[in-house]
Write an enzyme that holds these catalytic residues in place. Sequence first.
Site, mmCIF file in Angstrom:
data_model
loop_
_atom_site.group_PDB
_atom_site.id
_atom_site.type_symbol
_atom_site.label_atom_id
_atom_site.label_comp_id
_atom_site.label_asym_id
_atom_site.label_seq_id
_atom_site.Cartn_x
_atom_site.Cartn_y
_atom_site.Cartn_z
ATOM 1 C CE LYS A 19 22.980 59.873 59.418
ATOM 2 N NZ LYS A 19 23.811 59.100 58.486
ATOM 3 C CG ASP A 22 26.595 60.373 60.289
ATOM 4 O OD1 ASP A 22 26.287 61.546 60.006
ATOM 5 O OD2 ASP A 22 25.998 59.392 59.818
#
Length: 400
Positions: A198, A194
């Site tokens: 990002k 994740d």
Amino acid sequence: MKIAIMGFGVVGSGVGEVVTKNQDILVKKCGEPVEIAHILDLRDFPDSDFKCFTKDFNDILSDPEVGVVVETMGGVNPAYDFTKKLLLAGKQVVTSNKELVATHGTELIKIARENNINYLFEASVGGGIPIIRPMYSCLTAGEATDVFGILNGTTNYILTQMFQCGETFENALKAAQQKGYAEADPTADVEGFDTCRKIAILAALAFGKALDCKGISTEGITKITAEDVAYAEKLGYSIKLIGHSTKAEDGIYAAVFPAFIPKNNPLAGINDVFNGIIVKGEDLGDVMFYGRGAGKLPTANAVVADVVDAIKHKNVNIIIKWEEYNASNQSQGESLKYAYYVRFKGVAPSNIPNCKIVAFSDKNDDEFAVLTEEMSQAQLEEFKNSLKNNQALAQMRIVG
Ligand code: HSE
């Protein structure tokens, strides 16, 4: 303005809640009411106050009155296919889906530009923190040199619970899931994927080039031990999961790794679900963004702010500089130097070169840790090899 929501999970249902609760505010901000006309989800919600559920994407695509669609489905498919069809049909799309933005952002932003509409993704990084819009509309006068920070609420919550409150990893993760922070598959959080998505998004905004996530070295928090935390505490550091991107000599570099952060650096004091992002610019110096990095309503607020922006920019494309980048140009960071924490097994030799500090465990005389000078990855390997009687048990970069 009629809008639709695709995906009625944590964030999508939060968008429904925020749009309903804040209707008066939205009318003032947009100059017109915002009405949720369709909610697409394969599940049934018999107890919901909304009565506009559908399982058919075409109900949204073919409704000429729907001008903005919120995509909170997550994952690449079918979100990619749906988003592309909507943009090609002239409907603006706003999303919290970092995986889709990191994977197909270049193409989707281009389609939006060609159709004079917008693909907006404020909620894809940092939950409720305004970071995407500042990156493309405020921090544009000069070049960024670095962007780094804590980009995942779940792992920051787990690290805080484990190491400040004595909670187990399993319990801390379960609590993060119950609070709606974690991904559907929390492996994406704890293994750093994740954060990888990002930092790829932030790198694209900072440097204008879309990095390939497969080329971003990614390590999560699962290998951090209580011994590492004890050394960090003793030496005046916190341990945080960091995403970092910078312009290296040989191209744009990005990586995800757990790092030692000096206690006097503001990132060290960011706990629980909070995220903190530092953008460095040549003339600008450091700018820091801080807030709740995950959770239903903070993230939904960022999504709804994009809905407002889309309504204010009907038929006006907000230019986002974001271009393709050849993955072979992506730097692997060989020229970059970091200081390192390294924990070794065995008795410490009397003279250790290239080191600033040697520390000993209070519990175990058969290991020691060092904080090195700044060195490249190759120099670090040489350094570890030079201590041939001591096996390296753990290592982390020192950032800040
Ligand atoms: N699972 C993500 C996090 C959600 O914990 O940060 C917000 O992107």
